[in-house]
Design a protein around this motif. Structure first.
Motif, PDB file in Angstrom:
ATOM      1  N   VAL A  27     -58.088 -44.707 -20.374  1.00 12.68           N
ATOM      2  CA  VAL A  27     -57.022 -45.154 -21.286  1.00 12.68           C
ATOM      3  C   VAL A  27     -56.089 -46.142 -20.575  1.00 12.68           C
ATOM      4  O   VAL A  27     -55.815 -47.225 -21.080  1.00 12.68           O
ATOM      5  N   LEU A  28     -55.642 -45.764 -19.391  1.00 17.12           N
ATOM      6  CA  LEU A  28     -54.642 -46.609 -18.723  1.00 17.12           C
ATOM      7  C   LEU A  28     -55.226 -47.922 -18.212  1.00 17.12           C
ATOM      8  O   LEU A  28     -54.489 -48.862 -17.939  1.00 17.12           O
ATOM      9  N   ASP A  54     -46.079 -32.810  -8.549  1.00 18.18           N
ATOM     10  CA  ASP A  54     -45.517 -31.907  -9.554  1.00 18.18           C
ATOM     11  C   ASP A  54     -46.607 -31.068 -10.229  1.00 18.18           C
ATOM     12  O   ASP A  54     -47.525 -31.619 -10.837  1.00 18.18           O
ATOM     13  N   ASP A  73     -59.002 -34.938 -22.067  1.00 20.56           N
ATOM     14  CA  ASP A  73     -59.809 -36.127 -21.794  1.00 20.56           C
ATOM     15  C   ASP A  73     -59.914 -37.032 -23.019  1.00 20.56           C
ATOM     16  O   ASP A  73     -60.004 -38.249 -22.895  1.00 20.56           O
ATOM     17  N   ARG A 124     -52.164 -32.180 -17.488  1.00 22.81           N
ATOM     18  CA  ARG A 124     -52.977 -33.375 -17.696  1.00 22.81           C
ATOM     19  C   ARG A 124     -53.416 -33.438 -19.159  1.00 22.81           C
ATOM     20  O   ARG A 124     -53.877 -32.443 -19.717  1.00 22.81           O
ATOM     21  N   ILE A 181     -51.891 -44.346 -24.906  1.00 27.73           N
ATOM     22  CA  ILE A 181     -51.510 -44.906 -23.600  1.00 27.73           C
ATOM     23  C   ILE A 181     -50.210 -44.294 -23.103  1.00 27.73           C
ATOM     24  O   ILE A 181     -50.075 -43.956 -21.932  1.00 27.73           O
ATOM     25  N   GLY A 216     -49.478 -32.414  -3.285  1.00 32.01           N
ATOM     26  CA  GLY A 216     -50.171 -32.861  -4.492  1.00 32.01           C
ATOM     27  C   GLY A 216     -49.271 -33.151  -5.668  1.00 32.01           C
ATOM     28  O   GLY A 216     -49.745 -33.347  -6.783  1.00 32.01           O
ATOM     29  N   TYR A 274     -48.081 -28.832  -6.344  1.00 32.83           N
ATOM     30  CA  TYR A 274     -49.434 -28.627  -5.825  1.00 32.83           C
ATOM     31  C   TYR A 274     -49.441 -28.898  -4.330  1.00 32.83           C
ATOM     32  O   TYR A 274     -48.835 -29.877  -3.852  1.00 32.83           O
ATOM     33  N   ARG A 322     -59.392 -31.495  -6.977  1.00 31.26           N
ATOM     34  CA  ARG A 322     -58.166 -31.343  -7.749  1.00 31.26           C
ATOM     35  C   ARG A 322     -58.465 -31.207  -9.241  1.00 31.26           C
ATOM     36  O   ARG A 322     -57.948 -30.334  -9.921  1.00 31.26           O
ATOM     37  N   TRP A 366     -50.589 -40.850 -21.508  1.00 33.82           N
ATOM     38  CA  TRP A 366     -51.145 -40.958 -20.155  1.00 33.82           C
ATOM     39  C   TRP A 366     -50.137 -41.574 -19.190  1.00 33.82           C
ATOM     40  O   TRP A 366     -50.032 -41.162 -18.035  1.00 33.82           O
ATOM     41  N   PHE A 367     -49.414 -42.557 -19.691  1.00 31.56           N
ATOM     42  CA  PHE A 367     -48.404 -43.219 -18.840  1.00 31.56           C
ATOM     43  C   PHE A 367     -47.384 -42.200 -18.349  1.00 31.56           C
ATOM     44  O   PHE A 367     -47.055 -42.151 -17.158  1.00 31.56           O
ATOM     45  N   TYR A 384     -47.772 -38.981 -18.061  1.00 34.26           N
ATOM     46  CA  TYR A 384     -48.401 -38.031 -17.155  1.00 34.26           C
ATOM     47  C   TYR A 384     -48.581 -38.634 -15.751  1.00 34.26           C
ATOM     48  O   TYR A 384     -48.327 -37.986 -14.736  1.00 34.26           O
ATOM     49  N   VAL A 385     -48.970 -39.892 -15.730  1.00 37.47           N
ATOM     50  CA  VAL A 385     -49.296 -40.493 -14.423  1.00 37.47           C
ATOM     51  C   VAL A 385     -48.051 -40.975 -13.686  1.00 37.47           C
ATOM     52  O   VAL A 385     -47.962 -40.844 -12.464  1.00 37.47           O
ATOM     53  N   PHE A 386     -47.079 -41.512 -14.415  1.00 35.84           N
ATOM     54  CA  PHE A 386     -45.999 -42.209 -13.727  1.00 35.84           C
ATOM     55  C   PHE A 386     -44.634 -41.539 -13.776  1.00 35.84           C
ATOM     56  O   PHE A 386     -43.814 -41.781 -12.901  1.00 35.84           O
ATOM     57  N   GLU A 445     -57.690 -37.605 -25.176  1.00 41.31           N
ATOM     58  CA  GLU A 445     -56.407 -38.222 -25.530  1.00 41.31           C
ATOM     59  C   GLU A 445     -56.517 -39.735 -25.332  1.00 41.31           C
ATOM     60  O   GLU A 445     -56.915 -40.193 -24.272  1.00 41.31           O
ATOM     61  N   SER A 446     -56.146 -40.501 -26.350  1.00 43.23           N
ATOM     62  CA  SER A 446     -56.315 -41.946 -26.242  1.00 43.23           C
ATOM     63  C   SER A 446     -54.990 -42.699 -26.281  1.00 43.23           C
ATOM     64  O   SER A 446     -54.978 -43.919 -26.228  1.00 43.23           O
TER      65      SER A 446
END
Lengths: 1004, 92
Positions: free
Chosen positions: A897-898, B22, B30, B27, B35, B20, B55, A748, B38-39, B41-43, B32-33
């Motif tokens: 990061v997370l 949305d 890499d 993303r 939080i 897979g 996907y 992926r 990222w939060f 993007y992930v949640f 990117e610091s």
């Protein structure tokens, strides 16, 4: 031998030469070929065939097809018994055994029905009113449940496992035609001529649909024979009989159940009982006909009350005249033909028509046949003890639905009712189509939606013979064109003679419920026969505020029986519309769900059961393990050697012996199930650097490195050892359980976020067998097996690999240790793995080597504090597992990061510790909760035991655990509480690694 | 059951694929610091009604990630393309 009292001496579409007997409730029933259980029962004069769901009222056969709400029986006996089978769809065969359900002590005398008290006790919403609210706790429900379940119920399933075989078939076609009646046959013909690959599915054992309910020799018969003949001659048309299309799904996929052997006493050899077809089609024609709807009046459930189409089907198809004194009660034209056919068959017939003005074209011939036509009247109630004996009729005002007080009583033993027709739109609805109310027809017909499913014939409200054929032919042509088949279709085969324009389409009287003279609703007037829902229940639900049809359905359970309301939904709708004072279409409709008719679980499961449920993966050395008495365990889809017992040993004793011997001499364990991924390409090192928390770019060719990867959310995902084989080639290993997930994760990232990386990742798990050689004698063992390879500690230190040859097989030897001993993992092509395993065993025999299983492997790793799946459980962080020391802070990686989210860094979070039991006799159980000494045993404690074992090296029980504040509590005594068997073990908190903390042994 | 037109393997049953999620999300880099970035993007996910891009991973086929246009209301499948092609297209 009992007499077939209702069977006519001639006529019907039955095979009188094939005469045989069956048994229902032990009673002999004579039947002919072509009968159903229901037609045979009716022919033999059996009128009461079931007791109703809630009230245990006697019930008889009501319909002649899948819509039957009453005649549910237990079919066959023993392990093959099938409850809730519809007698109307069970094909008769010699020796058939069936029994009634829900009756005690017998069908004719049922105690529960005695007082009729159940009716007062079980109103609409009974469960909600009785079991929810103050004073109605779960205990009250559990106390009552068994009584209710017993009193109100259905058949019982067989307890023994089903001895029959079921199978699944995948099919592809251009046009699926649902229904083999007039319209379906015409559709299949058109599509077949156009060159489409056609599948025609008919639930009956014969083609013809409603034509089969016409007297033999009718004009449709010659048409049917001609079309059937042509269809059989078209190679691209496949006809499935005894096959029900039960579900319509996304992507024009249809589920079909073919009853291959249900009409036989036993399935023929190598044949399944049923076959589940998954049909992928480009378009479909729905020609499933229509279902007649009943009229509702007092005691309309008495045996002897039946749908008019059913009475006609039994008469013409099975030569069974269901009564000698008949009242036909209708509001449309369709029932007139039945009345005259019954009169012709010698019955005394009265025809009660709701309409005041009956067309003379109908009434005159009926009167000439001796039928007493009573226009503008309604049946007010049925009379009878166990079965129908008479009806009361009265003049009715259709505008109000009220009857006059003047009544007339007619003695009869059959009442055929027809309240109109409901096109069979179930599949259309399943496919997302919305039904539309056609006021002229008094029916719901297909509206918008489901563009690839074309309705035809009665399903489209086209009931007349000619129009059904024409609409079917047109739909078949359109469906073929939709599928891109452009062949010529010629002319539709028209039936000879006068094709009628449809009998239920001429302004029928739309009325559900016959009201009393005072306007009140009739008592004991059933809308849903299968679920015993009355007119009064609907009234009550409406009064209590259930005015949405969806709420009404759930509150009263109307239409929620196994018949899915095929004879009750429309009446419930129109009843609710009347109560709300709105038009029928304004009430809306409920959505049909698959299956159209009940299907056995066995059919859906097919052969995917037992060992076939999921493939089991075996290591390339499996045969050796089996030969040497291994006990196997399933782990991550693999069958792995668990332990190799000696006489009298269980898993525990064997594992203690095996683990002990590994630490004293040497052992071999099969680790082939480890996930293995080839990571290759110019940017391979960069990929690993980005996914592992620690660095891999610096790894040199010839070296191994332990790596840990996180998920995007920052939790630990997986760990494993990776070897650098060449500048652009890495050999990654993963845990057994995560092999698939890690590969998919890498793919992926490479295909979405990191497309600039030139790397290929390929699973090579199956290509490599892997053997771990562990113990103080491991080096001597390997040296004996691969002569000429320098294994000295100086040239092959820990975390290095080297190529070698064992028994002539090229191998890679990775020096690394999970057990904490001097250890190596030997990777060989899996085709030769067993040979290599044997060579290693032979080399190790003089040194006292043994094969050990996963249980001993677990013991060894717990002693060393190494991680397993119980610790990397998807809920733990690097900190929790004391892995944060590995992090290379100078580079970002997945989850870097997370993982730093504040709550994940809370020192209160449980983190990894080792536990040692204070009393060596007390085993610690994995999963136990941890409580501080003296703290009350309440809640979830301060953590839990992840892995536990008896440690032969320490002589006591030890464990790994996740404990709040972790190693800050080193030395503290805590309690492991297993709430399941109520045991408490006192343990001392210490380092996760309990044995050889300096690592002297593995670096030897 | 959905039928998905894999650009590599042809039209296949949904059961050969794993979902897979949305495909409209990007993303973070890499480096990117933040939080919160990222939060999100992930949640955080929207739940669109109608056309959507997702996907689908052809794990029992070519192992390619596909970007599938699917109507969440009707389950109709629209255009399907390889995720790597889509990414490269966006980059160029």
């Amino acid at each position: 031998v009992s007499k077939q009292e209702n069977r006519l001496s001639q006529g019907g579409r039955i095979d009188r030469a094939a005469s045989f007997t069956m048994r229902f409730d032990g009673r002999e029933v004579r039947a002919f070929g072509g009968d159903t259980l229901a037609s045979a029962l009716l022919g033999n004069g059996v009128r009461v065939v079931a007791r109703s769901f809630k009230y245990h009222r006697p019930r008889g056969v009501f319909a002649a097809g899948v819509e039957e709400p009453n005649a549910l029986v237990r079919l066959r006996e023993g392990a093959r018994a099938e409850p809730n089978s519809r007698a109307t769809t069970i094909e008769a065969y010699p020796g058939l055994r069936a029994a009634s359900q829900n009756a005690w002590p017998s069908l004719r005398f049922d105690v529960a029905a005695l007082s009729g008290a159940l009716q007062r006790l079980l109103p609409a919403g009974f469960y909600y009113k009785t079991f929810i609210g103050p004073g109605a706790g779960i205990g009250w429900w559990m106390f009552c449940e068994s009584f209710i379940r017993r009193a109100a119920g259905r058949g019982r399933a067989a307890v023994a496992s089903d001895p029959d075989v079921y199978e699944k078939v995948n099919a592809f076609c251009d046009v699926l035609v649902v229904g083999g009646g007039r319209a379906g046959l015409a559709a299949a013909l058109a599509a077949g001529r156009a060159g489409a690959r056609v599948v025609l599915a008919e639930q009956d054992f014969a083609l013809g649909g409603s034509l089969l309910a016409c007297p033999p020799g009718s004009e449709g018969d010659a048409w049917l024979a001609a079309v059937e003949g042509e269809l059989h001659a078209i190679a691209n048309v496949r006809i499935l009989l005894r096959s029900t299309v039960f579900g319509a799904y996304d992507g024009e996929i249809y589920g079909v159940v073919e009853r291959v052997s249900d009409h036989l006493a036993a399935a023929p050899e190598h044949q399944p009982r049923q076959r589940y077809w998954i049909v992928r089609t480009k378009s479909a024609v729905l020609a499933a006909g229509a279902i007649e709807q009943p009229l509702v009046f007092t005691d309309n459930d008495l045996p002897g009350v039946m749908l008019a189409t059913a009475a006609r089907s039994y008469l013409n198809r099975h030569a069974v005249r269901c009564g000698s004194r008949v009242v036909v009660f209708t509001g449309n034209d369709a029932a007139y033909v039945l009345a005259s056919e019954l009169a012709l068959a010698g019955a005394a017939v009265a025809l009660v028509d709701l309409r005041r003005n009956v067309p003379e074209a109908l009434a005159r011939p009926a009167r000439r046949s001796g039928i007493d036509v009573v226009a503008g009247h309604a049946v007010v109630r049925a009379h009878g003890g166990q079965t129908l004996e008479a009806v009361t009729i009265a003049p009715i005002d259709l505008a109000t639905g009220r009857v006059a007080t003047a009544t007339r009583r007619i003695t009869c033993d059959l009442l055929a009712t027809s309240g109109g027709f409901a096109p069979t739109l179930h599949l259309f609805s399943q496919r997302g189509g919305k039904p539309r109310y056609d006021a002229a027809l008094g029916s719901f017909v297909a509206g918008v939606g489901a563009p690839a499913l074309l309705c035809a014939g009665s399903s489209a409200g086209r009931d007349g013979l000619g129009e059904a054929i024409r609409s079917g032919f047109a739909a078949g042509t359109a469906a073929a064109r939709r599928a891109g088949r452009e062949g010529g279709t010629g002319y539709a085969p028209e039936p000879p003679g006068e094709a009628d324009a449809g009998s239920w389409s001429r302004e029928p009287a739309v009325l559900t419920v016959v009201r009393r003279a005072d306007g009140s609703l009739p008592a004991k007037a059933f809308i849903d026969l299968e679920h015993d829902v009355t007119c009064a229940d609907v009234e009550l639900a409406h009064r209590e505020g259930y005015v949405s049809i969806e709420h009404l359905k759930r509150y009263t359970t109307i239409g929620m029986g196994s018949d899915q309301g095929k004879t009750s939904n429309v009446n419930a709708l129109s009843r609710l519309a009347a109560l709300r004072g709105v038009a029928i279409p304004d009430v809306g409709t409920t959505t049909f769900r698959p299956p159209y008719t009940p299907i056995p679980f066995g059919t859906l499961v097919g052969r995917v059961q037992g060992r076939h449920f999921r493939p089991i993966r075996r290591s390339p050395m499996h045969a050796w393990h089996a030969r040497h008495g291994a006990v196997f365990i399933e782990a991550g889809g693999w069958l792995r050697p668990w332990y190799y017992p000696r006489e009298g040993e269980g898993a525990r004793e064997a594992a203690i012996r095996e683990a002990g011997q590994v630490r004293s001499t040497a052992g071999l364990v099969d680790v082939s199930s480890l996930g293995k991924i080839a990571v290759e390409g110019p940017h391979a090192a960069q990929l690993l650097d980005r996914v592992y928390v620690n660095g891999f770019a610096s790894l040199k060719v010839g070296e191994l490195r332990y790596g840990v990867m996180l998920r995007e959310d920052g939790f630990v995902f997986d760990d494993g050892v990776t070897a650098r084989l060449a500048a652009t080639q890495f050999f990654m290993t993963t845990t057994t359980g995560n092999a698939d997930k890690v590969l998919a994760f890498l793919e992926r990232l490479l295909q979405t976020a990191w497309t600039e990386l030139e790397v290929h990742v390929t699973s090579v798990t199956d290509q490599w067998g892997a053997i771990a050689v562990a113990g103080p004698h491991a080096r001597r063992l390997l040296a004996a097996a691969c002569v000429g390879t320098d294994l000295a500690a100086a040239s092959l230190p820990n975390m290095r690999w080297r190529e070698a040859s064992i028994a002539g097989v090229p191998a890679r030897i990775h020096r690394m240790s999970y057990s904490g001993e001097l250890a190596y993992e030997v990777y060989v092509p899996s085709g030769h793995a067993e040979l290599v395993w044997e060579a290693l065993m032979a080399a190790g025999n003089p040194l006292g080597v043994l094969a050990y299983g996963t249980e001993a492997m677990g013991t060894l790793r717990i002693e060393k504090g190494h991680l397993g799946a119980a610790e990397i459980d998807g809920r733990t962080t690097l900190r929790d597992l004391a892995l944060d020391r590995l992090v290379r802070a100078t580079k970002p990686c997945v989850g870097s990061v997370l993982r730093r989210r504040p709550l994940l860094e809370d020192p209160q979070r449980p983190s990894l510790v080792g536990l040692v039991a204070l009393d060596p006799a007390r085993p610690i159980k994995a999963g136990s909760l941890l409580f501080a000494a003296g703290a009350p045993i309440a809640g979830h404690g301060e953590g839990h035991v992840t892995s536990a074992t008896y440690s032969p090296a320490l002589g006591t029980h030890i464990a790994l655990a996740l404990l709040a504040r972790g190693l800050a509590r080193r030395g503290e005594v805590v309690r492991c509480v297993d709430l399941l068997d109520d045991t408490t073990v006192e343990v001392r908190v210490g380092e996760p690694c309990a044995f050889d903390r300096e690592g002297v042994r593995q670096h030897a | 059951m959905l039928r998905i037109q894999c650009p590599v393997c042809g039209t296949r049953d949904e059961t050969e694929f794993t979902y897979g999620g949305d495909a409209t999300l990007v993303r973070p880099a890499d480096e990117e610091s933040d939080i919160d970035t990222w939060f999100e993007y992930v949640f955080l996910r929207s739940n669109p009604r109608g056309p959507h891009r997702e996907y689908w991973h052809h794990v029992e086929g070519c192992r390619q990630l596909l970007i599938v246009e699917r109507n969440t209301l009707t389950h109709e499948i629209g255009a399907v393309r390889l995720a790597r092609d889509a990414k490269r297209g966006n980059d160029s």
